[in-house]
Scaffold this motif. Structure first.
Motif, PDB file in Angstrom:
ATOM      1  N   ASP A 155      35.515  36.354  40.486  1.00  0.00           N
ATOM      2  CA  ASP A 155      36.644  37.274  40.642  1.00  0.00           C
ATOM      3  C   ASP A 155      36.306  38.660  40.114  1.00  0.00           C
ATOM      4  OD1 ASP A 155      38.170  35.244  41.730  1.00  0.00           O
ATOM      5  OD2 ASP A 155      39.562  35.091  40.040  1.00  0.00           O
ATOM      6  N   SER A 156      35.620  38.700  38.965  1.00  0.00           N
ATOM      7  CA  SER A 156      35.294  39.989  38.351  1.00  0.00           C
ATOM      8  C   SER A 156      34.296  40.770  39.204  1.00  0.00           C
ATOM      9  CB  SER A 156      34.746  39.791  36.937  1.00  0.00           C
ATOM     10  OG  SER A 156      33.460  39.210  36.951  1.00  0.00           O
ATOM     11  N   ASN A 182      39.723  31.719  44.265  1.00  0.00           N
ATOM     12  CA  ASN A 182      39.817  32.561  43.076  1.00  0.00           C
ATOM     13  C   ASN A 182      40.300  31.732  41.886  1.00  0.00           C
ATOM     14  OD1 ASN A 182      42.707  32.377  43.307  1.00  0.00           O
ATOM     15  ND2 ASN A 182      42.686  34.096  44.738  1.00  0.00           N
ATOM     16  N   GLU A 183      40.291  32.346  40.713  1.00  0.00           N
ATOM     17  CA  GLU A 183      40.668  31.610  39.501  1.00  0.00           C
ATOM     18  C   GLU A 183      42.135  31.190  39.531  1.00  0.00           C
ATOM     19  OE1 GLU A 183      40.786  32.047  34.622  1.00  0.00           O
ATOM     20  OE2 GLU A 183      40.560  33.841  35.884  1.00  0.00           O
ATOM     21  N   GLU A 191      36.172  42.204  42.097  1.00  0.00           N
ATOM     22  CA  GLU A 191      36.986  43.328  41.639  1.00  0.00           C
ATOM     23  C   GLU A 191      36.147  44.598  41.569  1.00  0.00           C
ATOM     24  OE1 GLU A 191      40.005  44.511  37.966  1.00  0.00           O
ATOM     25  OE2 GLU A 191      38.817  42.674  37.855  1.00  0.00           O
ATOM     26  N   GLN A 192      34.904  44.474  41.101  1.00  0.00           N
ATOM     27  CA  GLN A 192      34.016  45.634  41.066  1.00  0.00           C
ATOM     28  C   GLN A 192      33.758  46.172  42.469  1.00  0.00           C
ATOM     29  OE1 GLN A 192      30.363  45.270  38.877  1.00  0.00           O
ATOM     30  NE2 GLN A 192      31.338  44.476  37.024  1.00  0.00           N
ATOM     31  N   ARG A 220      36.175  32.872  37.365  1.00  0.00           N
ATOM     32  CA  ARG A 220      36.521  34.143  36.723  1.00  0.00           C
ATOM     33  C   ARG A 220      35.393  35.161  36.902  1.00  0.00           C
ATOM     34  NH1 ARG A 220      37.016  32.297  31.660  1.00  0.00           N
ATOM     35  NH2 ARG A 220      38.878  31.202  32.394  1.00  0.00           N
ATOM     36  N   ILE A 221      34.157  34.713  36.780  1.00  0.00           N
ATOM     37  CA  ILE A 221      33.002  35.605  36.966  1.00  0.00           C
ATOM     38  C   ILE A 221      32.986  36.141  38.391  1.00  0.00           C
ATOM     39  CG2 ILE A 221      30.482  35.691  37.102  1.00  0.00           C
ATOM     40  CD1 ILE A 221      30.462  33.622  34.774  1.00  0.00           C
ATOM     41  N   THR A 225      28.492  43.512  32.641  1.00  0.00           N
ATOM     42  CA  THR A 225      28.023  43.245  34.007  1.00  0.00           C
ATOM     43  C   THR A 225      27.947  44.545  34.795  1.00  0.00           C
ATOM     44  OG1 THR A 225      29.127  41.087  34.009  1.00  0.00           O
ATOM     45  CG2 THR A 225      28.450  41.965  36.143  1.00  0.00           C
TER      46      THR A 225
END
Length: 351
Positions: A329-330, A117-118, A333-334, A326-327, A212
């Motif tokens: 991770d996002s 992860n970031e 998260e979704q 970061r992408i 996104t």
């Protein structure tokens, strides 16, 4: 490697941390480079280490022509002759291993995904900054000549203004234990999905994601089995990607403009670029240069960075490594995908 007048000169001694499949691919590459006039004076296959199996390390070293084999990572890191360590272990181990290498004075080439992860990535790069050593991500497509060939094809105007992108990478690899293990940051995203994301980032290096939408299928152990995502970029391009660890994919990257489109065969290791006009007629086929394996380009870039005293490679700067993490991770998260060590960190129970 020697040091004269504050600058390094000579051959870079490369060690491999880990003895798995991808480590063998790198070993084959290093052996080929040592026998190639273009690279023989630049790099030297030097050592390999396993976590706790010296016999396995020796067998690996003998097979690929490495003069040194170590049965522990600590023993390898104590060798003062090692200049660069290629980290070829599962994602969840990269951060601690990269930090251990740099703390021991070794430059690192860290296999993708750089970390899990970031937050981990930032921790590694903080140590890189503190030590002044090279730390770079081994996402091989970033270093290949095909990267510039694709950009040149886009910028030539042959397909007009790009408006849509599609990229796929899928392999049925769920039988591998690490791929389905949440403790090893398993799942399709970090292993294969990282390539379509990087494909978009390389094709449109100045664009940023504005919005996104994504979805995925989670396994019964909670890792992503397959997923799709659409990114709307601030340059007006919409980019759709998908990846799976349970199916065979086309591996294609398709960039569509208002006057034609191009197809990159195998975004994981581009074989050629086919360009078509608006009537679907082939107007150009762009071949990529012959290569040893394709891994040699990242090794060359890392070696030159070390010899020039740079802490990062221009092909994959630290800011890009962090952005890609970061992408990803996002996306997780979704999907509600959280690795066990992330839960432990959030609850304050991490040891």
């Amino acid at each position: 490697m020697s040091e004269r007048n504050g600058t390094h000169s000579g051959t870079v001694n490369v060690a491999i941390l880990g003895c798995g499949r991808i480590a063998r691919h790198m070993a084959q590459t290093l052996r080929g480079m040592s026998q190639d006039d273009r690279y023989a004076d630049l790099i030297r296959p030097y050592a390999v280490a396993t976590r706790s199996d010296e016999a396995r390390a020796r067998e690996f070293a003998d097979q690929y022509g490495f003069p040194h084999a170590y049965g522990s990572y600590a023993d390898m890191l104590a060798d003062p002759e090692i200049d660069l360590v290629y980290i070829a272990t599962p994602h969840a181990l990269h951060a601690d291993q990269a930090i251990a290498c740099m703390t021991a004075g070794k430059n690192v080439l860290v296999e993708k995904s750089f970390t899990a992860n970031e937050r981990q990535a930032q921790r590694v790069l903080d140590v890189a900054r503190e030590t002044g050593l090279l730390c770079t991500e081994a996402i091989w497509t970033r270093y290949m000549p095909s990267r510039q060939l694709i950009l040149d094809a886009i910028e030539s105007g042959a397909i007009g203004t790009p408006r849509q992108v599609y990229a796929n990478l899928s392999y049925p690899v769920s039988a591998k234990a690490r791929m389905v293990d949440p403790a090893m940051a398993g799942g399709a995203l970090l292993d294969v999905g990282v390539y379509p994301i990087n494909f978009i980032a390389m094709a449109f290096p100045d664009a940023r994601i504005q919005r996104t939408i994504s979805s995925c299928t989670l396994t019964d152990r909670g890792v992503d089995e397959q997923f799709s995502a659409t990114f709307w970029l601030d340059n007006g391009v919409s980019a759709t990607i998908d990846s799976s660890m349970v199916s065979v994919g086309s591996r294609q990257g398709v960039i569509q403009g208002d006057n034609g489109y191009l197809i990159v065969e195998n975004i994981n290791n581009p074989e050629r670029i086919d360009v078509f006009d608006k009537d679907h007629r082939s107007v150009n086929t762009i071949d990529v240069p012959e290569q040893i394996t394709g891994y040699e380009y990242q090794v060359v870039s890392a070696a030159h960075a070390i010899l020039e005293g740079r802490g990062e490679c221009t092909e994959m700067p630290h800011t890009e490594t962090l952005r890609i993490m970061r992408i990803m991770d996002s996306l997780r998260e979704q999907w509600g995908e959280v690795y066990p060590f992330e839960r432990e960190m959030a609850s304050g129970t991490e040891g």
